[in-house]
Write a protein that holds these residues in place. Sequence first.
Motif, short mmCIF file in Angstrom:
data_model
loop_
_atom_site.label_atom_id
_atom_site.label_comp_id
_atom_site.label_asym_id
_atom_site.label_seq_id
_atom_site.Cartn_x
_atom_site.Cartn_y
_atom_site.Cartn_z
N ASN A 83 -28.35 47.67 1.69
CA ASN A 83 -29.05 48.64 0.85
C ASN A 83 -28.37 48.89 -0.49
N GLU A 116 -38.09 45.39 7.40
CA GLU A 116 -37.11 46.10 6.60
C GLU A 116 -35.69 45.78 7.10
N ARG A 139 -32.92 43.76 -0.88
CA ARG A 139 -32.28 44.41 0.27
C ARG A 139 -32.63 43.68 1.56
#
Length: 276
Positions: free
Chosen positions: A167, A98, A175
Amino acid sequence: MRFRTMKNVTVITGGAGGMGLATARVLGRDHRVLICDVRQERLDAALAELRAQGIDCDASVCDITDRSAVDALVQRAAQSGTLASVVHTAGLSPQMAEPETIMKVNALGTVNIVEACLGHAREGFALVNVASMAAHMMPSLLCPTRAYPLALSDADTFLRRAVRRANLMPKALYRRGMAYGISKHFVIWLSRHSAARFGEKGARVLSVSPGSFDTEMGRLEEKSGSAEMLRTAALKRFGTPAEIAEVLAFCASSKAGYLTGTDILCDGGVIAGRRG
């Protein structure tokens, strides 16, 4: 420790696979090599392969986001001989994590490498950081460049601002891609920004931006469209690990003794094709 003293030593982060392992094969021709990775089993396999090829090498588990672990890694190399170079290939791609984790590893991990190396830099030393052609595809207005210096003094604020910028993208994959591009744009900035400090010690620091290479990570990024970009590239193929390894090894060698504070784009002409 199996190293004897006084021979040139090179450290290769991410050295258990892909371009890192390929670079170890090249630099291992005339250096002792210390490879690092976060996974012991990968290191064990790489170490066995390199030693079977007659390369004098050792391995160390190291999480580059842990400054004390990075300091210990570089200190170990410096105590085992003459620390000649560090080739920093470790990093995460958009498919692997992430945005916050990508930024911690690729950007702040590189800060740790730079600072640890600076403490041991001497005449002739070279640090080669791996960036990415993704950095060359980032519109400058999308990169939080004003926050970049904070990575050296206020890492939490830097991380928050960089992740917030990533983001803004509407989909998770975008992202992660944005975080990756920003993190590698930062690596180029940091290498350039650090050149004067290394130069005071007669040492060098620069970055290399690979394009699409036939490595485990490179093939993983086919899902992000890396293969599609080859359609407009000058060379319509993936690069080989051996090809990028030669570039990285040259940049780390004394043959490139006047090369510092810059980025070397090695992408088979992808960026040239995009710009016409």
